[in-house]
Design an enzyme around this catalytic site. Sequence first.
Site: not given
Length: 237
Positions: A60, A87, A163, A167, A196
Amino acid sequence: MTSPNEQAPVALVTGANQGIGLETARRLAEAGCTVYVGARNPDRGTAAAAQIGARFVALDVTSDESVAAAAAQVEAEAGRLDILVNNAGITGPQVDVHDLTAAGMEEVLATNVVGYVRVIHAFLPLLERAAEPSIVNVTSGLGSLARFHDPSTIESRAGSPLYAASKAAINMLTVRYARRLPGIRINAADPGLTATALSGGMGHSVTDGTDAIIRFALGEDRHLTGHYRDREGDVPW
């Protein structure tokens, strides 16, 4: 499970029980690596590892204790780490911008950025034992300021601010780590819009989405460091 092989590269992929992480782990195992599937859920992680002939490690990325235990397991079983693929990530709240909160930002950063740093820190001693160590940080074109300012790109029109900001932070971490750790190849791989659960099933195949990761880890880009690429080549910062 793969049989022990001191010559085979040892690889760890975080967030590897599904999607891009699982496909990355599968391709690394297919290429002959001893692969560790890192995942929070032991049932899903064990099943994923068995599916591709890899090893499961409970991991985790938001927990110091969990990451330390994972590093201890890899050290005991393999003694080193040749390839680390960071990832594990979350999209965070998908809400109107008026409803974005500091708590939402903290949640995204805890996994997408702080988690990367936590894993790198814990596994750095094992990476430094490898002959040609490599870190691949999975990022996104949403972290590109150049693409955001180009109205012809999907990145200029899509993506949560939280998000995307995480990144962009990964991109900066990548180049700074690459400069400070010249003995390790450290790069940022952009999967592009990949079908995904994270993308709601939109985009190209997970195999296409992992091309840049595999090229950095084992392929023609394996000697680069401090680069930001997708399957087509360099991504503008």
